[in-house]
Design a protein around this motif. Sequence first.
Motif, PDB file in Angstrom:
ATOM      1  N   LEU A 122       0.833  -1.207   0.000  1.00 34.27           N
ATOM      2  CA  LEU A 122       0.000   0.000   0.000  1.00 34.27           C
ATOM      3  C   LEU A 122       0.871   1.262   0.000  1.00 34.27           C
ATOM      4  CD1 LEU A 122      -2.796  -0.918   2.607  1.00 34.27           C
ATOM      5  CD2 LEU A 122      -3.039  -0.725   0.108  1.00 34.27           C
ATOM      6  N   GLY A 123       2.044   1.171   0.641  1.00 39.07           N
ATOM      7  CA  GLY A 123       2.929   2.337   0.756  1.00 39.07           C
ATOM      8  C   GLY A 123       3.907   2.485  -0.387  1.00 39.07           C
ATOM      9  N   LEU A 124       3.760   1.677  -1.450  1.00 40.07           N
ATOM     10  CA  LEU A 124       4.629   1.749  -2.644  1.00 40.07           C
ATOM     11  C   LEU A 124       6.096   1.488  -2.306  1.00 40.07           C
ATOM     12  CD1 LEU A 124       3.126   4.896  -4.411  1.00 40.07           C
ATOM     13  CD2 LEU A 124       2.337   2.525  -4.485  1.00 40.07           C
ATOM     14  N   LEU A 125       6.316   0.772  -1.189  1.00 42.37           N
ATOM     15  CA  LEU A 125       7.677   0.410  -0.810  1.00 42.37           C
ATOM     16  C   LEU A 125       8.041  -0.906  -1.488  1.00 42.37           C
ATOM     17  CD1 LEU A 125       9.656   1.816   1.060  1.00 42.37           C
ATOM     18  CD2 LEU A 125       8.814   0.423   2.947  1.00 42.37           C
ATOM     19  N   LEU A 176      -3.341   5.334  -6.452  1.00 38.82           N
ATOM     20  CA  LEU A 176      -3.330   6.467  -5.544  1.00 38.82           C
ATOM     21  C   LEU A 176      -4.176   7.565  -6.187  1.00 38.82           C
ATOM     22  CD1 LEU A 176      -2.082   7.699  -2.940  1.00 38.82           C
ATOM     23  CD2 LEU A 176      -0.271   8.614  -4.409  1.00 38.82           C
ATOM     24  N   GLN A 177      -5.258   7.929  -5.500  1.00 34.73           N
ATOM     25  CA  GLN A 177      -6.227   8.891  -6.042  1.00 34.73           C
ATOM     26  C   GLN A 177      -6.623   8.526  -7.476  1.00 34.73           C
ATOM     27  OE1 GLN A 177      -3.852  12.232  -4.930  1.00 34.73           O
ATOM     28  NE2 GLN A 177      -5.389  12.939  -3.458  1.00 34.73           N
ATOM     29  N   GLY A 178      -6.865   7.235  -7.665  1.00 37.05           N
ATOM     30  CA  GLY A 178      -7.343   6.751  -8.953  1.00 37.05           C
ATOM     31  C   GLY A 178      -6.265   6.518  -9.984  1.00 37.05           C
ATOM     32  N   GLN A 179      -5.021   6.915  -9.652  1.00 40.13           N
ATOM     33  CA  GLN A 179      -3.956   6.780 -10.636  1.00 40.13           C
ATOM     34  C   GLN A 179      -3.190   5.479 -10.396  1.00 40.13           C
ATOM     35  OE1 GLN A 179      -0.752   9.575 -10.418  1.00 40.13           O
ATOM     36  NE2 GLN A 179       0.168   8.665 -12.249  1.00 40.13           N
ATOM     37  N   ASP A 180      -3.086   4.678 -11.442  1.00 41.39           N
ATOM     38  CA  ASP A 180      -2.379   3.397 -11.343  1.00 41.39           C
ATOM     39  C   ASP A 180      -0.879   3.640 -11.138  1.00 41.39           C
ATOM     40  OD1 ASP A 180      -1.585   0.821 -11.413  1.00 41.39           O
ATOM     41  OD2 ASP A 180      -2.264   0.395 -13.470  1.00 41.39           O
ATOM     42  N   LEU A 202       7.757  10.348  -0.849  1.00 45.18           N
ATOM     43  CA  LEU A 202       8.211  11.570  -0.193  1.00 45.18           C
ATOM     44  C   LEU A 202       7.048  12.534   0.020  1.00 45.18           C
ATOM     45  CD1 LEU A 202      10.732  13.259   0.718  1.00 45.18           C
ATOM     46  CD2 LEU A 202      10.700  14.267  -1.562  1.00 45.18           C
ATOM     47  N   ALA A 203       6.191  12.678  -1.008  1.00 39.34           N
ATOM     48  CA  ALA A 203       5.167  13.728  -0.968  1.00 39.34           C
ATOM     49  C   ALA A 203       3.857  13.257  -0.338  1.00 39.34           C
ATOM     50  CB  ALA A 203       4.920  14.246  -2.382  1.00 39.34           C
ATOM     51  N   ARG A 204       3.509  11.979  -0.500  1.00 37.72           N
ATOM     52  CA  ARG A 204       2.151  11.552  -0.145  1.00 37.72           C
ATOM     53  C   ARG A 204       2.060  10.564   1.005  1.00 37.72           C
ATOM     54  NH1 ARG A 204      -0.685  13.077  -4.575  1.00 37.72           N
ATOM     55  NH2 ARG A 204      -2.277  13.437  -3.016  1.00 37.72           N
ATOM     56  N   PHE A 205       3.183   9.887   1.346  1.00 38.78           N
ATOM     57  CA  PHE A 205       3.112   8.830   2.348  1.00 38.78           C
ATOM     58  C   PHE A 205       3.954   9.131   3.572  1.00 38.78           C
ATOM     59  CE2 PHE A 205       1.870   6.714  -1.518  1.00 38.78           C
ATOM     60  CZ  PHE A 205       0.884   5.838  -1.119  1.00 38.78           C
ATOM     61  N   GLY A 206       3.491   8.625   4.696  1.00 38.61           N
ATOM     62  CA  GLY A 206       4.310   8.644   5.901  1.00 38.61           C
ATOM     63  C   GLY A 206       4.319   7.244   6.490  1.00 38.61           C
ATOM     64  N   PHE A 207       5.531   6.770   6.886  1.00 36.96           N
ATOM     65  CA  PHE A 207       5.648   5.432   7.472  1.00 36.96           C
ATOM     66  C   PHE A 207       6.061   5.528   8.930  1.00 36.96           C
ATOM     67  CE2 PHE A 207       6.380   4.395   3.002  1.00 36.96           C
ATOM     68  CZ  PHE A 207       5.664   3.213   2.862  1.00 36.96           C
ATOM     69  N   LEU A 211      -1.026   7.829   5.968  1.00 34.31           N
ATOM     70  CA  LEU A 211      -0.093   7.518   7.050  1.00 34.31           C
ATOM     71  C   LEU A 211      -0.195   6.022   7.315  1.00 34.31           C
ATOM     72  CD1 LEU A 211       1.884   8.768   9.066  1.00 34.31           C
ATOM     73  CD2 LEU A 211      -0.028   9.054  10.646  1.00 34.31           C
ATOM     74  N   LEU A 212       0.920   5.316   7.202  1.00 33.71           N
ATOM     75  CA  LEU A 212       0.935   3.870   7.368  1.00 33.71           C
ATOM     76  C   LEU A 212       1.798   3.536   8.572  1.00 33.71           C
ATOM     77  CD1 LEU A 212       1.636   3.104   3.611  1.00 33.71           C
ATOM     78  CD2 LEU A 212      -0.563   2.823   4.769  1.00 33.71           C
ATOM     79  N   ALA A 213       1.274   2.686   9.450  1.00 37.60           N
ATOM     80  CA  ALA A 213       2.050   2.325  10.635  1.00 37.60           C
ATOM     81  C   ALA A 213       1.991   0.828  10.847  1.00 37.60           C
ATOM     82  CB  ALA A 213       1.518   3.074  11.852  1.00 37.60           C
ATOM     83  N   ASP A 214       3.167   0.218  11.090  1.00 39.21           N
ATOM     84  CA  ASP A 214       3.255  -1.232  11.287  1.00 39.21           C
ATOM     85  C   ASP A 214       3.579  -1.497  12.753  1.00 39.21           C
ATOM     86  OD1 ASP A 214       3.468  -3.913  11.034  1.00 39.21           O
ATOM     87  OD2 ASP A 214       5.015  -3.879   9.458  1.00 39.21           O
ATOM     88  N   GLU A 215       2.571  -1.882  13.487  1.00 43.51           N
ATOM     89  CA  GLU A 215       2.721  -2.134  14.924  1.00 43.51           C
ATOM     90  C   GLU A 215       3.505  -1.033  15.616  1.00 43.51           C
ATOM     91  OE1 GLU A 215       3.672  -6.182  15.939  1.00 43.51           O
ATOM     92  OE2 GLU A 215       2.910  -6.867  14.011  1.00 43.51           O
ATOM     93  N   PRO A 216       3.074   0.215  15.512  1.00 43.89           N
ATOM     94  CA  PRO A 216       3.841   1.335  16.065  1.00 43.89           C
ATOM     95  C   PRO A 216       3.860   1.319  17.591  1.00 43.89           C
ATOM     96  CG  PRO A 216       1.681   2.096  15.350  1.00 43.89           C
ATOM     97  CD  PRO A 216       1.813   0.663  14.902  1.00 43.89           C
TER      98      PRO A 216
END
Lengths: 225, 414
Positions: free
Chosen positions: A50-53, A63-67, A81-86, A162-167
């Motif tokens: 989901l985070g494009l990592l 993302l916002q309809g864009q493949d 950099l612009a749209r995601f936070g991990f 904002l994506l968090a893995d067991e924060p």
Amino acid sequence: MSLLEADSISRRLPEGPVLLSEASLAVAGGEFVAITGPSGSGKSSLLYLLGLLDRPSSGRVLLQGQDTTGLTGDALAALRLARFGFVFQFHFLLPEFSALDNVAIPIRRTGLARAEARDKAQTILAGLGLGSDSAKMPDQLSGGMRQRVAIARALANDPAVLLADEPTGNLDTKNAAAVFDIFAELARDAGRAVVIVTHDAELAKRATRRVHLVDGRIVSDAAQG
Amino acid sequence: MSLLTDIARGMLARRKRQTLVSVAGVALGVGFFIGTAAVMRGFQTYFISQIIDVQPHITIKDELRRPLPQAAELANPGAAVALAGLRPQDRIRGIRAPGDRMAILEAIPGAAAAPLLTGQALMRYGARDVSATVTGIDPLRYPRVSNIAKDITQGSLDDLRTTANGIIIGVGLAERLGISLGDSMNAVSPRGVTLLMKVVGIFRTGIVSLDQTQAYTLLKVNQILQDRPSVVNQIVLRLEDVRQAEPLARMIEARFGERTESWEEQNANILTVFTIQNSITFSITGAILLVATFGIFNVISTVVFEKTRDIAILKSLGFTERDIQVLFLIQGLAAGAIGAAMGCALGALIIEGMAQIRFGSGATSGNDRFILAREWQIYAIASGVAIVSAAVAAIIPARRAARLDPVQTIRGAA
Ligand SMILES: Nc1ncnc2c1ncn2[C@@H]1O[C@H](COP(=O)(O)OP(=O)(O)OP(=O)(O)O)[C@@H](O)[C@H]1O
Ligand SMILES: [Mg+2]
């Protein structure tokens, strides 16, 4: 249109194991999604995709309809950099830099000058109750504070997702509840989606939506509370 | 860019000691290169300037590069001819038509030419016989191609013209004969001609072999002494631009046919020694730099290995592969640049240290110390090589860092 959408994504390793199969999930702004499931069920794998990592073996992430399928590594990095936070279970702060500089680094990467970036970082840290600790080095901070600095860093460029893995995985109950409150608060912004992986059933109940994974498949997906 | 520099600085600061060792390696390589290059180049430049100062830049001789073909060879072109017991058919020795040639040579811009006739003679003064090389000169032209005017310590060049059978001899020759200015002695040539000659000048070049054997007379006088009327057996040239010597020598030889040697050809052996010296310097320094470069490779590799997590998090934050690669290249470049700067300082210290050394009193004419080349080019070359090799050393670990998969690292750390 949803902010972030997974369209039947699977992730297989070249050696064979399947981490995730045909998961579909659409998240809108203002949603606070908790992903739960037993250990090894593919929660982290879903979050990285989901985070494009990471790139799915099949299916699409929009993302916002864009493949995002055909994008280059550099284009994906620019979106991160612009749209995601991990936020991860481990804080991953750079040990050579103060809390303030750790938060300022992704801001500077967008092209902002050092002084401006630090001003912005200071405001974000202050918003998380760390205004007076910003000059400290990571090893001078407590576990809960470090995780809050990591959240501040994730928020540095005001991400849409904002994506968090067991924060809260490494925190005691009190600190865990505090950090969780921060995410709940952040999700109140209608323009932002918060997706959080957690083992803690009590905390998961406080999310607006709960997605449950078993063996790499989404077995339930329901709004709550 | 300054962001990556800041991050790079933070990472290197963590490995201070290891970084310092590799930086010191670079500094040693650069410093020793600068020191040895200064000595080598200093000596070589001095030596060459001495050659250029003392010797003619071009010498036209009265011989051919290849012997003339024999009659039998001309009669059977292309055939294998074996000749035995034949005396080579040689022409009369001497440069043909020296007047015409001088006119052509003197028309060359930036060149001065002088005709000479050299030959042997026995100097006889009282009971002493000393053999000498007598060079017949034109007192107007010869000073333009040599330092003779400067070297004369007693008497003068002009007295050659005003005195019948005047001769100018080296100071060592005068001592061996026991003769002084104004005295007369007999000169006997191999052809049996004897002339009574008056010493009108004494010179000192500082080169012992010349001072002990060389003598100068008028060209005409030597032609009589050697019994070779109107013959010239050498034309020497001096150029304003010594670098033109070799090409000009080839042109002259092609035009006149006579063997024509530039100062480089005449000193080919010593110039070869210089080339060997330089290659030894370069290989030793190259080896030192190679070791230093390996040190840098080591440091950067270690940093990459230790910083796997930081690389992963930077990538998750939106740093590109290129950013990561540049991040580690900067670290290599920084180590190289700091090493080069320290090496330049070390090199300057080595040079000034060597400048203090004196070799005792035995040496003649002030050659009691190192002749050192303090040229900025030496510093520039050494620094350039060090920085470039440091960057090259950092490329491999930097590329590996750029390719690291952040997902693997983040998973592993959780
Ligand atoms: N590189 C890999 N090689 C082999 N198996 C892997 C690899 N990465 C992940 N897996 C496996 O894939 C499955 C899904 O992993 P994932 O990390 O997504 O699960 P998770 O739900 O986050 O588990 P946890 O709750 O323990 O964090 C797990 O069984 C894991 O062991
Ligand atoms: Mg996980």
